[in-house]
Every structure is written in structure tokens, then in C-alpha cells.
Design a protein around this motif. Structure first.
Motif, PDB file in Angstrom:
ATOM      1  N   LYS A  67       0.823  -1.216   0.000  1.00 42.08           N
ATOM      2  CA  LYS A  67       0.000   0.000   0.000  1.00 42.08           C
ATOM      3  C   LYS A  67       0.853   1.261   0.000  1.00 42.08           C
ATOM      4  CE  LYS A  67      -4.031  -1.789   2.490  1.00 42.08           C
ATOM      5  NZ  LYS A  67      -4.792  -1.661   3.761  1.00 42.08           N
ATOM      6  N   THR A  68       2.131   1.126   0.364  1.00 40.29           N
ATOM      7  CA  THR A  68       3.000   2.299   0.418  1.00 40.29           C
ATOM      8  C   THR A  68       3.497   2.630  -0.985  1.00 40.29           C
ATOM      9  OG1 THR A  68       5.065   1.081   0.744  1.00 40.29           O
ATOM     10  CG2 THR A  68       3.771   1.594   2.723  1.00 40.29           C
ATOM     11  N   ASN A  69       4.203   3.740  -1.103  1.00 41.16           N
ATOM     12  CA  ASN A  69       4.718   4.132  -2.414  1.00 41.16           C
ATOM     13  C   ASN A  69       6.137   3.629  -2.653  1.00 41.16           C
ATOM     14  OD1 ASN A  69       6.062   5.763  -0.646  1.00 41.16           O
ATOM     15  ND2 ASN A  69       5.528   7.696  -1.628  1.00 41.16           N
ATOM     16  N   LYS A  70       6.600   2.685  -1.818  1.00 42.44           N
ATOM     17  CA  LYS A  70       7.928   2.119  -2.058  1.00 42.44           C
ATOM     18  C   LYS A  70       7.808   0.625  -2.359  1.00 42.44           C
ATOM     19  CE  LYS A  70       9.686   0.581   2.316  1.00 42.44           C
ATOM     20  NZ  LYS A  70      10.858   0.441   3.111  1.00 42.44           N
ATOM     21  N   GLN A  71       8.795   0.127  -3.036  1.00 45.35           N
ATOM     22  CA  GLN A  71       8.812  -1.275  -3.441  1.00 45.35           C
ATOM     23  C   GLN A  71       9.001  -2.190  -2.232  1.00 45.35           C
ATOM     24  OE1 GLN A  71      12.331  -2.462  -5.575  1.00 45.35           O
ATOM     25  NE2 GLN A  71      11.260  -4.088  -6.668  1.00 45.35           N
ATOM     26  N   MET A  72       8.136  -3.194  -2.103  1.00 45.70           N
ATOM     27  CA  MET A  72       8.300  -4.189  -1.043  1.00 45.70           C
ATOM     28  C   MET A  72       9.424  -5.134  -1.430  1.00 45.70           C
ATOM     29  SD  MET A  72       5.673  -7.156   0.329  1.00 45.70           S
ATOM     30  CE  MET A  72       5.320  -7.735  -1.315  1.00 45.70           C
ATOM     31  N   ASN A  73      10.253  -5.476  -0.461  1.00 46.31           N
ATOM     32  CA  ASN A  73      11.317  -6.462  -0.622  1.00 46.31           C
ATOM     33  C   ASN A  73      11.309  -7.287   0.654  1.00 46.31           C
ATOM     34  OD1 ASN A  73      13.419  -7.806  -1.828  1.00 46.31           O
ATOM     35  ND2 ASN A  73      14.973  -6.328  -1.187  1.00 46.31           N
ATOM     36  N   ARG A  74      10.652  -8.468   0.607  1.00 43.59           N
ATOM     37  CA  ARG A  74      10.353  -9.212   1.832  1.00 43.59           C
ATOM     38  C   ARG A  74      10.732 -10.679   1.691  1.00 43.59           C
ATOM     39  NH1 ARG A  74       7.668  -8.470   6.368  1.00 43.59           N
ATOM     40  NH2 ARG A  74       7.175  -6.331   5.812  1.00 43.59           N
ATOM     41  N   LEU A  75      11.300 -11.224   2.774  1.00 41.92           N
ATOM     42  CA  LEU A  75      11.564 -12.653   2.885  1.00 41.92           C
ATOM     43  C   LEU A  75      10.411 -13.290   3.641  1.00 41.92           C
ATOM     44  CD1 LEU A  75      13.360 -15.276   2.919  1.00 41.92           C
ATOM     45  CD2 LEU A  75      14.325 -14.407   5.052  1.00 41.92           C
ATOM     46  N   LEU A  76       9.838 -14.337   3.060  1.00 38.57           N
ATOM     47  CA  LEU A  76       8.824 -15.142   3.729  1.00 38.57           C
ATOM     48  C   LEU A  76       9.502 -16.435   4.132  1.00 38.57           C
ATOM     49  CD1 LEU A  76       5.916 -15.656   4.605  1.00 38.57           C
ATOM     50  CD2 LEU A  76       5.440 -16.449   2.271  1.00 38.57           C
ATOM     51  N   GLN A  77       9.775 -16.571   5.422  1.00 37.84           N
ATOM     52  CA  GLN A  77      10.552 -17.699   5.916  1.00 37.84           C
ATOM     53  C   GLN A  77       9.684 -18.579   6.791  1.00 37.84           C
ATOM     54  OE1 GLN A  77      12.202 -18.444   9.262  1.00 37.84           O
ATOM     55  NE2 GLN A  77      12.872 -20.274   8.198  1.00 37.84           N
ATOM     56  N   GLY A  78       9.750 -19.881   6.539  1.00 42.81           N
ATOM     57  CA  GLY A  78       9.002 -20.832   7.350  1.00 42.81           C
ATOM     58  C   GLY A  78       9.413 -22.247   6.994  1.00 42.81           C
ATOM     59  N   ASP A  79       9.273 -23.141   7.956  1.00 42.63           N
ATOM     60  CA  ASP A  79       9.613 -24.540   7.714  1.00 42.63           C
ATOM     61  C   ASP A  79       8.767 -25.129   6.596  1.00 42.63           C
ATOM     62  OD1 ASP A  79      11.641 -24.977   9.604  1.00 42.63           O
ATOM     63  OD2 ASP A  79      10.191 -25.287  11.214  1.00 42.63           O
ATOM     64  N   VAL A  80       9.210 -26.250   6.069  1.00 42.17           N
ATOM     65  CA  VAL A  80       8.431 -26.995   5.094  1.00 42.17           C
ATOM     66  C   VAL A  80       7.079 -27.305   5.728  1.00 42.17           C
ATOM     67  CG1 VAL A  80       8.290 -29.168   3.828  1.00 42.17           C
ATOM     68  CG2 VAL A  80      10.478 -27.978   4.028  1.00 42.17           C
ATOM     69  N   GLY A  81       6.010 -27.037   5.001  1.00 44.72           N
ATOM     70  CA  GLY A  81       4.679 -27.316   5.519  1.00 44.72           C
ATOM     71  C   GLY A  81       4.065 -26.209   6.351  1.00 44.72           C
ATOM     72  N   SER A  82       4.738 -25.068   6.457  1.00 41.22           N
ATOM     73  CA  SER A  82       4.223 -23.973   7.286  1.00 41.22           C
ATOM     74  C   SER A  82       3.191 -23.115   6.558  1.00 41.22           C
ATOM     75  CB  SER A  82       5.370 -23.094   7.789  1.00 41.22           C
ATOM     76  OG  SER A  82       6.055 -22.501   6.707  1.00 41.22           O
ATOM     77  N   GLY A  83       3.032 -23.314   5.261  1.00 40.76           N
ATOM     78  CA  GLY A  83       1.997 -22.586   4.534  1.00 40.76           C
ATOM     79  C   GLY A  83       2.481 -21.386   3.755  1.00 40.76           C
ATOM     80  N   LYS A  84       3.724 -21.411   3.316  1.00 36.94           N
ATOM     81  CA  LYS A  84       4.261 -20.289   2.539  1.00 36.94           C
ATOM     82  C   LYS A  84       3.486 -20.105   1.231  1.00 36.94           C
ATOM     83  CE  LYS A  84       8.501 -21.915   2.554  1.00 36.94           C
ATOM     84  NZ  LYS A  84       8.406 -23.057   3.469  1.00 36.94           N
ATOM     85  N   THR A  85       3.126 -21.202   0.574  1.00 37.41           N
ATOM     86  CA  THR A  85       2.416 -21.101  -0.703  1.00 37.41           C
ATOM     87  C   THR A  85       1.041 -20.468  -0.517  1.00 37.41           C
ATOM     88  OG1 THR A  85       3.598 -23.044  -1.518  1.00 37.41           O
ATOM     89  CG2 THR A  85       1.635 -22.384  -2.728  1.00 37.41           C
ATOM     90  N   ALA A  86       0.362 -20.795   0.570  1.00 40.82           N
ATOM     91  CA  ALA A  86      -0.946 -20.188   0.832  1.00 40.82           C
ATOM     92  C   ALA A  86      -0.805 -18.683   1.054  1.00 40.82           C
ATOM     93  CB  ALA A  86      -1.602 -20.851   2.039  1.00 40.82           C
ATOM     94  N   VAL A  87       0.241 -18.275   1.759  1.00 41.48           N
ATOM     95  CA  VAL A  87       0.495 -16.845   1.970  1.00 41.48           C
ATOM     96  C   VAL A  87       0.780 -16.172   0.629  1.00 41.48           C
ATOM     97  CG1 VAL A  87       2.084 -15.164   3.009  1.00 41.48           C
ATOM     98  CG2 VAL A  87       1.275 -17.117   4.347  1.00 41.48           C
ATOM     99  N   ALA A  88       1.631 -16.790  -0.172  1.00 43.24           N
ATOM    100  CA  ALA A  88       1.943 -16.242  -1.493  1.00 43.24           C
ATOM    101  C   ALA A  88       0.680 -16.113  -2.337  1.00 43.24           C
ATOM    102  CB  ALA A  88       2.979 -17.122  -2.195  1.00 43.24           C
ATOM    103  N   ALA A  89      -0.186 -17.109  -2.272  1.00 40.89           N
ATOM    104  CA  ALA A  89      -1.435 -17.077  -3.048  1.00 40.89           C
ATOM    105  C   ALA A  89      -2.306 -15.896  -2.635  1.00 40.89           C
ATOM    106  CB  ALA A  89      -2.193 -18.392  -2.870  1.00 40.89           C
ATOM    107  N   ALA A  90      -2.422 -15.649  -1.342  1.00 37.51           N
ATOM    108  CA  ALA A  90      -3.233 -14.532  -0.859  1.00 37.51           C
ATOM    109  C   ALA A  90      -2.673 -13.195  -1.333  1.00 37.51           C
ATOM    110  CB  ALA A  90      -3.325 -14.572   0.669  1.00 37.51           C
TER     111      ALA A  90
END
Length: 190
Positions: free
Chosen positions: A17-40
Motif C-alpha cells: 500500500k505504500t509508495n515504495k517497493q516491497m522487498n520481503r523474505l517469507l521464511q518458514g519450515d516446510v509445511g508452514s503454509g508459505k504457498t498459501a500466503v503467497a497465493a493470498a
């Protein structure tokens, strides 16, 4: 979704929502739901008029992400899979859909960073297992948009990534809880 997943989605959307580029690491163990977060987060980008790209290091993983996203979105969002094994004719159709904006999300391997792949309005780039790609490869994908928001996903952040979090411009979202029904992950120091 778990509280950690909700928190990660909120953090990313607030960044976007800000006017700057997001640069974020999504870190979590295998099976923690990273793909679901990415999908949202991709869903949010698409519903705001932007295309998203999810790059994975192998065709197996790209196919897995593609099938997962199809299950999440059904026919609501146009998703394409672009890998080295896609036929030349199908690649041409996918490239045309990306360039015209008909394709909302592309999931693929190194095939999506080829010179002949162009986007209409790339707003979000997600790289899974980012440590398996070079800096130049990730920059090439981001360069296909106008400063798109960037997320890198990893279960095993490497020291360079950790240094970027401390000294650079990489924010972090940690998935520190597993969705219900998942077996606990055991990590060992050797």
C-alpha cells in the motif's frame, strides 16, 4: 489460516500500500503454509490490476505450485505454467497472454526470465527457494516490471540472506506455526 499466515499476508499487503517497493523474505519450515500466503498476496495484486510471477527452481516444484494455485483460485484467475518442457506452441500462447495482460499469474522455472517473455503490468514477483537462483536471475525477473514488489520464500535462509535482513533492505515475515494437522518439523544442527 494460522495467525502467522494472517500476519504475513497483512505485513505484505501493508507494504504494497505504500509508495515504495516491497522487498520481503517469507521464511518458514516446510509445511508452514508459505504457498498459501503467497497465493493470498498474489490474489491481492491481481484484484488491484497487476500481474504476478512465481518462479521456482525445478519443474516439479513449479508444477506443484501451479496445481495448488489452481485449487485455490479455480477459474476466478487466469494462471499459466511456463517451464522448459512446455511445447513451443503453448509457450507462444502463454507469452501472448502475458504481454496482453490476459494471464494474471504465471508460475514457472527459469523459462519465465527468457528474453521473449514480456508482461503487461507485472506488479509482484515471488521467488521460491530463492537461494537456488542467482542475483542476476532474480533481477532479470524483477526487471520485466516497473519496480514490482518482491517476495523471496525460503525454509532455509542462507547467511547472505540473513545479512541482507540485518544490513540491507529485506524485511522478514516468519511463519512460526504450522497449520492444523501438519507433523512437527525437526531441525538438527550437525
Amino acid at each position: 489460516p494460522t495467525n502467522a499466515q494472517k500476519r504475513a499476508v497483512t505485513e505484505a499487503i501493508e507494504d504494497m500500500k505504500t509508495n515504495k517497493q516491497m522487498n520481503r523474505l517469507l521464511q518458514g519450515d516446510v509445511g508452514s503454509g508459505k504457498t498459501a500466503v503467497a497465493a493470498a498476496i498474489m490474489y491481492n495484486a491481481v484484484k488491484n490490476g497487476f500481474q504476478s510471477a512465481l518462479m521456482a527452481p525445478t519443474e516439479v516444484l513449479a508444477n506443484q505450485h501451479f496445481k495448488t494455485l489452481l485449487n485455490f483460485f479455480g477459474d476466478d484467475i487466469n494462471i499459466e505454467l511456463l517451464t522448459g518442457s512446455v511445447t513451443a506452441g503453448k509457450k507462444k500462447i502463454i507469452r501472448e497472454k502475458l504481454k496482453s495482460g490476459e494471464c494474471d499469474i504465471v508460475v514457472g522455472t527459469h523459462a519465465i526470465i527468457q528474453n521473449d517473455v514480456e508482461f503487461d503490468n507485472l506488479g509482484l514477483v515471488i521467488t521460491d527457494e530463492q537461494h537456488r537462483f542467482g542475483v542476476g536471475q532474480r533481477a532479470t525477473l524483477s526487471g520485466k516490471g516497473n519496480n514490482p514488489h518482491t517476495i523471496v520464500m525460503s525454509a532455509t535462509p542462507i547467511p547472505r540472506t540473513l545479512a541482507m535482513m540485518i544490513y540491507g533492505d529485506l524485511d522478514i515475515s516468519v511463519l512460526d506455526e504450522l497449520p492444523k494437522g501438519r507433523q512437527p518439523i525437526k531441525t538438527y544442527h550437525v
